[in-house]
Scaffold this motif. Sequence first.
Motif, PDB file in Angstrom:
ATOM      1  N   SER A 355       0.831  -1.215   0.000  1.00  0.00           N
ATOM      2  CA  SER A 355       0.000   0.000   0.000  1.00  0.00           C
ATOM      3  C   SER A 355       0.856   1.253   0.000  1.00  0.00           C
ATOM      4  CB  SER A 355      -0.927  -0.002   1.217  1.00  0.00           C
ATOM      5  OG  SER A 355      -1.838  -1.067   1.144  1.00  0.00           O
ATOM      6  N   SER A 371      -0.986   4.517   4.690  1.00  0.00           N
ATOM      7  CA  SER A 371      -0.782   3.357   3.810  1.00  0.00           C
ATOM      8  C   SER A 371      -0.922   2.052   4.590  1.00  0.00           C
ATOM      9  CB  SER A 371       0.583   3.442   3.137  1.00  0.00           C
ATOM     10  OG  SER A 371       1.637   3.378   4.093  1.00  0.00           O
ATOM     11  N   LYS A 372      -0.507   2.051   5.857  1.00  0.00           N
ATOM     12  CA  LYS A 372      -0.694   0.850   6.690  1.00  0.00           C
ATOM     13  C   LYS A 372      -2.190   0.565   6.876  1.00  0.00           C
ATOM     14  CE  LYS A 372       0.425  -1.186  11.188  1.00  0.00           C
ATOM     15  NZ  LYS A 372      -0.933  -1.636  11.443  1.00  0.00           N
ATOM     16  N   HIS A 397       3.550  -1.705   3.732  1.00  0.00           N
ATOM     17  CA  HIS A 397       3.134  -0.323   3.476  1.00  0.00           C
ATOM     18  C   HIS A 397       4.379   0.544   3.306  1.00  0.00           C
ATOM     19  CE1 HIS A 397       3.587  -0.803   7.845  1.00  0.00           C
ATOM     20  NE2 HIS A 397       3.914   0.474   7.878  1.00  0.00           N
ATOM     21  N   THR A 414      -3.584   0.231  -3.051  1.00  0.00           N
ATOM     22  CA  THR A 414      -3.010  -1.038  -2.575  1.00  0.00           C
ATOM     23  C   THR A 414      -2.842  -1.936  -3.796  1.00  0.00           C
ATOM     24  OG1 THR A 414      -3.983  -0.889  -0.370  1.00  0.00           O
ATOM     25  CG2 THR A 414      -3.403  -3.098  -1.184  1.00  0.00           C
TER      26      THR A 414
END
Length: 419
Positions: A355, A371-372, A397, A414
Motif C-alpha cells: 500500500s 498506507s498501513k 506499506h 493497494t
Amino acid sequence: MKNLILTAAFLLSTLCVSAQSSLAVENQYPGDERAQKEYATAIEKQANEKTSALRTTWLSNRPQSNWFISGFAGLGGNLSGTQAGAQKPFDAFDSDKDGFWNLFYGGAVGKWFSPVWGLRISGQYGESKSFTKIDNKHEVTGYAEYINGTMDFMVNLKNFFRPYNPKGFFNPVLYAGPGVIYTMENKEYLGATSARPNPDFWNIAIKAGLQLNFRLHDRWDIFLDGNALIVPGGFDREGKATIASSDVLTNVNLGLTYRINFRHFIKAPMYDQREIDALNHEINELRNRPEVVCPPIPVCPEPQVVVKEVEAKEELTPVFFTINSSVVRDNQLISVAKAAEYLINNPNSRLELASYADKQTGTPAYNMQLSKKRSDAVAKVLVNKFGIDKSRLVLKHYGDTVQPFDENDWNRVTIFVLP
C-alpha cells in the motif's frame, strides 16, 4: 481493445477524486494536516454502517416524499394554580360528575426531512375544568372549551444516537414547538360556582412531549403520546391571563400515523455520479465497438505458424482509495474479489498487499500510517467478506517513499503482488 477497456475502468475507479477536485480538501486548506485528517474521518464515518444517522450526510429527499398524517384521541386535564392540592390528577376521573380528565381529539400533518428531524402542524379540540376545594368538596370554578394548534419540531431519538434503520419497530420522538390556543365563548357552566359567560379570546401556547411510535408497516405506525401544553392562566376563566400564572394542560393520547410517499433515506455518495455514469457509457461503447480488420488484398502469403508454450500470467487489478481515506469503496470490491478468487484457486500461494499514499498530500509520517491502514482495510475485506485465511496475506506499506504511478492521484492505492 482490452487495453482501452482496462484504462477506462481504471479511470472510473479514480474519478471520485477528480470529479470533485475543486472541492478537494488540499485545495481548500493546502498544507493543513488537521483538515485532511478531519476529511478522512468524515469519509470513514459516512461509509461505516455503525455511524449514527445524526453524523451521516443524507441526500435531500424529494419535496413530495416522507410526509405523514396522524389522528389521535385521549384524555387531558388542567393543572392550574387554583386547583393544585385541591384535585390530584390520578384520582379524579369523577368528582360529582365533573372529573379532572376530559376527552380530546385532534390530528397532525408533517414531513421528515432526514432520519433525525422533521416538522409538523398539530391541532386538537378539547375541554378543561378547574377545581377549587370549597367546604371540603371539589367544586368546578373554571371551564374552557378550546382549540389549539402548534408547530412542532421533531427529533427521532433512536436515529439521533444510532444508525438509521427504516425497518425498526420502535421509534421514540421528542418534540416541542410554539402555537396558539383559542378559548371559545361559553355559557354558564352547570354546577360551577363562579364560572360565567365570556367572549372568545386567543392565547399563546407552548407544547412539548414524547411520542412512542410502533411500526406496523412501511406506511403505518401506532403511537402512544404524552405532552404538556403551557398556556397563560385565565384561558379557563380562572385567574388572570398572564405568563406568571400559567396553566399546564396535560395530555395522554393514542393515535395512528399514515406515511405518504414513504421513501428510504439514502447516504450521500462521495463522488459525482453523473460523471461516473458518463464514463460507464463510454466503457460500454468500447466493448461494443467492432474489431478493426485489415482491408482485403489480392494475394495473402502463407502464414508461418510458430507455436510457443507461454505460461499464463495472472493479473490482479489494484484497489484505489479517495484522498486521505482507507475505506474500501463498493466500486473497488471487484478488484478485491479477483484477488480472493486467485487465492482460492491457488491454495498454496500467499499474496502480498503493498500500500502507498500520494506524495502531494500530507506529511511522510502521516502517509506511512495511512498506507498501513489501507493494507489493513483490504486484508479485512478479504478475511471477513471472502473467508481468506489472514496468514496467507503479507501486509506491507510504504507511505509516500515510493510512488508506483506517475499520476499523483493514482498512488492512493493497494497493489496485489503475486509470488
